[in-house]
Write a protein that holds these residues in place. Structure first.
Motif, PDB file in Angstrom:
ATOM      1  N   ILE A   8      16.188  -1.520  -7.652  1.00 17.25           N
ATOM      2  CA  ILE A   8      16.125  -0.858  -6.345  1.00 17.25           C
ATOM      3  C   ILE A   8      14.983   0.147  -6.315  1.00 17.25           C
ATOM      4  O   ILE A   8      14.248   0.237  -5.330  1.00 17.25           O
ATOM      5  CB  ILE A   8      17.477  -0.215  -5.985  1.00 17.25           C
ATOM      6  N   THR A   9      14.803   0.889  -7.393  1.00 16.79           N
ATOM      7  CA  THR A   9      13.695   1.849  -7.455  1.00 16.79           C
ATOM      8  C   THR A   9      12.354   1.132  -7.346  1.00 16.79           C
ATOM      9  O   THR A   9      11.449   1.610  -6.660  1.00 16.79           O
ATOM     10  CB  THR A   9      13.788   2.695  -8.747  1.00 16.79           C
ATOM     11  N   GLN A  10      12.231  -0.027  -7.993  1.00 16.43           N
ATOM     12  CA  GLN A  10      11.002  -0.822  -7.881  1.00 16.43           C
ATOM     13  C   GLN A  10      10.752  -1.241  -6.437  1.00 16.43           C
ATOM     14  O   GLN A  10       9.626  -1.146  -5.940  1.00 16.43           O
ATOM     15  CB  GLN A  10      11.092  -2.091  -8.740  1.00 16.43           C
ATOM     16  N   LEU A  11      11.790  -1.701  -5.775  1.00 21.50           N
ATOM     17  CA  LEU A  11      11.650  -2.108  -4.378  1.00 21.50           C
ATOM     18  C   LEU A  11      11.244  -0.910  -3.508  1.00 21.50           C
ATOM     19  O   LEU A  11      10.392  -1.042  -2.622  1.00 21.50           O
ATOM     20  CB  LEU A  11      12.956  -2.716  -3.859  1.00 21.50           C
ATOM     21  N   LEU A  12      11.822   0.238  -3.755  1.00 28.12           N
ATOM     22  CA  LEU A  12      11.459   1.444  -2.995  1.00 28.12           C
ATOM     23  C   LEU A  12       9.997   1.805  -3.202  1.00 28.12           C
ATOM     24  O   LEU A  12       9.302   2.183  -2.253  1.00 28.12           O
ATOM     25  CB  LEU A  12      12.368   2.618  -3.387  1.00 28.12           C
ATOM     26  N   GLY A  18       3.662  -0.173   1.176  1.00 33.11           N
ATOM     27  CA  GLY A  18       3.427  -1.008   2.348  1.00 33.11           C
ATOM     28  C   GLY A  18       3.849  -2.459   2.219  1.00 33.11           C
ATOM     29  O   GLY A  18       3.493  -3.287   3.047  1.00 33.11           O
ATOM     30  N   ASP A  19       4.637  -2.800   1.217  1.00 34.99           N
ATOM     31  CA  ASP A  19       5.078  -4.182   0.999  1.00 34.99           C
ATOM     32  C   ASP A  19       6.252  -4.505   1.930  1.00 34.99           C
ATOM     33  O   ASP A  19       7.386  -4.100   1.691  1.00 34.99           O
ATOM     34  CB  ASP A  19       5.472  -4.353  -0.464  1.00 34.99           C
ATOM     35  N   GLY A  20       5.982  -5.234   3.006  1.00 39.69           N
ATOM     36  CA  GLY A  20       7.010  -5.597   3.981  1.00 39.69           C
ATOM     37  C   GLY A  20       8.062  -6.524   3.412  1.00 39.69           C
ATOM     38  O   GLY A  20       9.225  -6.471   3.804  1.00 39.69           O
ATOM     39  N   GLN A  21       7.693  -7.396   2.481  1.00 38.92           N
ATOM     40  CA  GLN A  21       8.662  -8.311   1.868  1.00 38.92           C
ATOM     41  C   GLN A  21       9.678  -7.524   1.035  1.00 38.92           C
ATOM     42  O   GLN A  21      10.857  -7.843   1.029  1.00 38.92           O
ATOM     43  CB  GLN A  21       7.953  -9.351   0.986  1.00 38.92           C
ATOM     44  N   ALA A  22       9.218  -6.481   0.366  1.00 37.86           N
ATOM     45  CA  ALA A  22      10.129  -5.644  -0.420  1.00 37.86           C
ATOM     46  C   ALA A  22      11.143  -4.966   0.495  1.00 37.86           C
ATOM     47  O   ALA A  22      12.307  -4.786   0.120  1.00 37.86           O
ATOM     48  CB  ALA A  22       9.348  -4.604  -1.219  1.00 37.86           C
ATOM     49  N   GLN A  23      10.713  -4.611   1.681  1.00 38.28           N
ATOM     50  CA  GLN A  23      11.616  -3.977   2.651  1.00 38.28           C
ATOM     51  C   GLN A  23      12.731  -4.941   3.029  1.00 38.28           C
ATOM     52  O   GLN A  23      13.900  -4.565   3.060  1.00 38.28           O
ATOM     53  CB  GLN A  23      10.821  -3.566   3.884  1.00 38.28           C
ATOM     54  N   GLN A  24      12.397  -6.191   3.304  1.00 36.74           N
ATOM     55  CA  GLN A  24      13.405  -7.199   3.648  1.00 36.74           C
ATOM     56  C   GLN A  24      14.345  -7.449   2.467  1.00 36.74           C
ATOM     57  O   GLN A  24      15.550  -7.524   2.642  1.00 36.74           O
ATOM     58  CB  GLN A  24      12.730  -8.508   4.080  1.00 36.74           C
ATOM     59  N   GLY A  70      10.289   0.875  10.117  1.00 34.87           N
ATOM     60  CA  GLY A  70      10.398   0.659   8.686  1.00 34.87           C
ATOM     61  C   GLY A  70      11.376   1.626   8.038  1.00 34.87           C
ATOM     62  O   GLY A  70      12.074   2.363   8.704  1.00 34.87           O
ATOM     63  N   TRP A  71      11.386   1.575   6.751  1.00 35.72           N
ATOM     64  CA  TRP A  71      12.313   2.381   5.975  1.00 35.72           C
ATOM     65  C   TRP A  71      11.832   3.814   5.835  1.00 35.72           C
ATOM     66  O   TRP A  71      10.644   4.050   5.647  1.00 35.72           O
ATOM     67  CB  TRP A  71      12.430   1.792   4.568  1.00 35.72           C
ATOM     68  N   PRO A  72      12.760   4.767   5.861  1.00 32.76           N
ATOM     69  CA  PRO A  72      12.387   6.132   5.483  1.00 32.76           C
ATOM     70  C   PRO A  72      12.016   6.115   3.998  1.00 32.76           C
ATOM     71  O   PRO A  72      12.362   5.191   3.278  1.00 32.76           O
ATOM     72  CB  PRO A  72      13.661   6.933   5.703  1.00 32.76           C
ATOM     73  N   GLU A  73      11.342   7.122   3.540  1.00 29.43           N
ATOM     74  CA  GLU A  73      10.963   7.170   2.125  1.00 29.43           C
ATOM     75  C   GLU A  73      12.131   7.684   1.296  1.00 29.43           C
ATOM     76  O   GLU A  73      12.679   8.743   1.580  1.00 29.43           O
ATOM     77  CB  GLU A  73       9.738   8.057   1.941  1.00 29.43           C
ATOM     78  N   PHE A  74      12.493   6.912   0.286  1.00 27.01           N
ATOM     79  CA  PHE A  74      13.542   7.297  -0.651  1.00 27.01           C
ATOM     80  C   PHE A  74      12.935   7.345  -2.039  1.00 27.01           C
ATOM     81  O   PHE A  74      12.158   6.473  -2.417  1.00 27.01           O
ATOM     82  CB  PHE A  74      14.698   6.284  -0.633  1.00 27.01           C
TER      83      PHE A  74
END
Length: 191
Positions: A8-12, A18-24, A70-74
């Motif tokens: 999950i940390t890697q995806l964040l 800016g990786d949109g695929q990681a967001q999905q 998009g996602w807030p920053e975590f």
């Protein structure tokens, strides 16, 4: 929790780059986890008692991410799931307030006995939410634990993992928080 903290940390991190695929991918991973938590939270409740798990998760997601592109920053998994626990708390508190406000309007029919359980649960949600800031001033980690367990539906092991403490420490902290909240509730009720 099903997904490793590292994943999950890697995806964040990828999302912050800016990786949109990681967001999905992250959405799919956490949606499943949050739905499971919400189901656990609502287990044993009457169907009308609170919100359905899917509604709770969707409302929490919209509260947290809906006004943004998009996602807030975590920072990490702990920050992410803590934010969702807080959003779930806000959704449940909003629901409880609306539900109790409806009760204050004159009823057109005799109240169903099951509704008393719903009203009691709504009162409990508002009491605990109202005391979290006070608990947080005394012990921030205890307040976060209560938020995750009471509002987020986390198990003790999941909460310990998210807070990066042992299960034994989480159990002691839970006992402390319950005693403290109980004391304040009794004081407020004049007992």
């Amino acid at each position: 929790m099903c997904q490793s903290t590292h994943h999950i940390t890697q995806l964040l991190r990828r999302i912050s780059q800016g990786d949109g695929q990681a967001q999905q991918t992250l959405f799919e991973v956490i949606y499943t986890e949050l739905r499971r938590l919400a189901e656990a939270k609502m287990q044993g409740q009457s169907p009308d008692c609170l919100l359905q798990p899917t509604v709770l998760v969707n409302e929490a997601y919209l509260k947290l991410c809906g006004s943004q592109t998009g996602w807030p920053e975590f920072e990490n998994r702990r920050h992410l799931f803590g934010a969702f626990a807080r959003a779930m708390q806000e959704v449940l508190v909003d629901y409880a307030r609306r539900r109790l406000a409806k009760k204050r309007t004159p009823p057109s029919a005799q109240a169903h006995p099951q509704n008393q359980t719903v009203e009691d649960r709504c009162q409990q949600i508002l009491q605990v939410a109202g005391l979290l800031d006070r608990l947080g001033a005394e012990d921030p980690q205890a307040a976060e634990l209560v938020r995750m367990r009471f509002f987020g539906g986390y198990t003790m092991a999941e909460t310990a993992q998210a807070l990066d403490i042992s299960v034994r420490s989480a159990q002691r902290l839970w006992s402390f928080a319950q005693a403290r909240l109980g004391q304040w509730i009794r004081q407020a009720e004049g007992r």
